[in-house]
Scaffold this motif. Structure first.
Motif, short mmCIF file in Angstrom:
data_model
loop_
_atom_site.label_atom_id
_atom_site.label_comp_id
_atom_site.label_asym_id
_atom_site.label_seq_id
_atom_site.Cartn_x
_atom_site.Cartn_y
_atom_site.Cartn_z
N SER A 74 -6.32 -6.53 7.80
CA SER A 74 -6.69 -5.86 9.06
C SER A 74 -5.44 -5.36 9.78
O SER A 74 -5.38 -4.21 10.22
N TRP A 75 -4.42 -6.23 9.91
CA TRP A 75 -3.19 -5.83 10.59
C TRP A 75 -2.50 -4.72 9.81
O TRP A 75 -2.00 -3.75 10.39
N SER A 76 -2.46 -4.86 8.50
CA SER A 76 -1.80 -3.86 7.66
C SER A 76 -2.44 -2.49 7.81
O SER A 76 -1.75 -1.47 7.92
N GLU A 77 -3.77 -2.44 7.83
CA GLU A 77 -4.47 -1.17 7.97
C GLU A 77 -4.15 -0.50 9.30
O GLU A 77 -3.95 0.72 9.36
N LYS A 78 -4.07 -1.29 10.37
CA LYS A 78 -3.72 -0.74 11.68
C LYS A 78 -2.28 -0.21 11.67
O LYS A 78 -2.00 0.86 12.22
N HIS A 79 -1.38 -0.97 11.06
CA HIS A 79 0.03 -0.56 10.96
C HIS A 79 0.15 0.76 10.20
O HIS A 79 0.87 1.67 10.62
N ILE A 80 -0.56 0.87 9.10
CA ILE A 80 -0.51 2.08 8.28
C ILE A 80 -1.05 3.28 9.06
O ILE A 80 -0.46 4.37 9.04
N ARG A 81 -2.15 3.10 9.77
CA ARG A 81 -2.72 4.19 10.56
C ARG A 81 -1.74 4.67 11.63
O ARG A 81 -1.59 5.87 11.86
N ARG A 82 -1.07 3.72 12.29
CA ARG A 82 -0.09 4.09 13.32
C ARG A 82 1.05 4.88 12.71
O ARG A 82 1.50 5.88 13.28
N LEU A 85 1.08 6.68 9.91
CA LEU A 85 0.63 7.99 9.45
C LEU A 85 0.39 8.93 10.63
O LEU A 85 0.70 10.13 10.55
N ALA A 86 -0.12 8.39 11.74
CA ALA A 86 -0.35 9.22 12.92
C ALA A 86 0.95 9.75 13.50
O ALA A 86 0.98 10.82 14.10
N ALA A 146 0.82 -1.21 0.00
CA ALA A 146 0.00 0.00 0.00
C ALA A 146 0.85 1.27 0.00
O ALA A 146 0.32 2.37 0.09
N SER A 147 2.17 1.13 -0.10
CA SER A 147 3.06 2.28 -0.06
C SER A 147 2.96 3.10 -1.33
O SER A 147 2.50 2.63 -2.38
N ALA A 148 3.40 4.35 -1.24
CA ALA A 148 3.39 5.23 -2.41
C ALA A 148 4.28 4.68 -3.52
O ALA A 148 3.95 4.78 -4.71
#
Length: 262
Positions: A245-253, A255-256, A201-203
């Motif tokens: 699911s894990w990937s989405e959580k990792h990405i949110r962390r 980005l935050a 999902a990276s740029a």
């Protein structure tokens, strides 16, 4: 063994080892040569030697971790990576040959042979087909798990593709996150794959044409190699759900915290 050296391989004779033990700090000085595949990583240096080019990796650790290693209470990560590389190679898996760990326990430097290659997205950008990349990743990750290893930091920057664009070889790098675990259980399989899912999902991945459908394609081929047959839906769907699911959580962390997803 030279003063300040923790480990060395048979390919490194005493004379060369002595030179390395004395001169390694210069590798990271004003004349440091960056690694072509990772030019912004200041802890890495490309060094010309009588054995050919080698890569030196200097540990980045907090003062308390350096103290623990110096006292022998905590194994140096460079030493662990050295032995893990030996273990991988003994099982027929590819990783740059470990040559030495220099600098003593407090500030270890891992030295490996240089392997000319590209990261996954640079491979595609250079003309490699996405289908070829997916097949290579799926096959080699299945081989890694079959050999009883897992990689807890399985992200694109830790993968190196060498050789021809139509038949690349995958080298595992940055083995700090590698562990021998015997049988790879389903939850471990999902966790390893999930970290790689975040890289998809990276740029950089999007820039070379990676889209949502490529992740299911990779997971399907991985299971085909791991199981020796086409996966049933009851096997494929839960794995896709867990990794996403894990990937989405990792990405949110990330980005935050203002960090880039890699």
């Amino acid at each position: 063994m030279s003063k300040g050296t923790i480990r060395c391989a048979g390919a490194v004779d005493r004379a060369l080892l002595s030179v390395w033990a004395e001169t390694w700090p210069n590798w990271f000085g004003a004349g440091r040569v960056p690694l072509p595949s990772a030019p912004t990583r200041n802890e890495l240096a490309l060094v010309a030697t009588p054995l050919g080019p080698v890569v030196a990796k200097r540990a980045r650790r907090s003062p308390w971790k350096r103290t623990l290693s110096a006292l022998g209470a905590r194994p140096a990560r460079a030493v662990l990576a050295f032995h893990r590389a030996e273990a991988l190679r003994a099982r027929g898996l590819l990783t740059p040959e470990p040559l030495a760990v220099l600098g003593g326990r407090a500030q270890p430097v891992l030295v490996t042979r240089y392997v000319e290659g590209r990261g996954p997205w640079a491979f595609v950008d250079a003309g490699g087909a996405l289908a070829t990349l997916l097949e290579c990743l799926a096959r080699e990750l299945a081989r890694l798990h079959a050999a009883g290893f897992r990689h807890r930091d399985l992200k694109a920057p830790n993968l190196l593709l060498a050789g021809a664009l139509d038949s690349p070889e995958l080298f595992w790098t940055d083995l700090d996150g590698l562990a021998a675990c015997g049988t790879v259980e389903p939850r471990v399989r999902a966790r390893d794959l999930a970290r790689l899912c975040a890289s998809f999902a990276s740029a950089e991945a999007r820039a070379v044409g990676v889209r949502a459908g490529h992740w299911p394609a990779l997971v399907t081929r991985y299971l085909e190699h791991a199981l020796g047959r086409a996966p049933e839906r009851v096997e494929l769907e839960p794995l896709l759900t867990r990794t996403r699911s894990w990937s989405e959580k990792h990405i949110r962390r990330h980005l935050a915290r203002g960090l880039a997803v890699r």
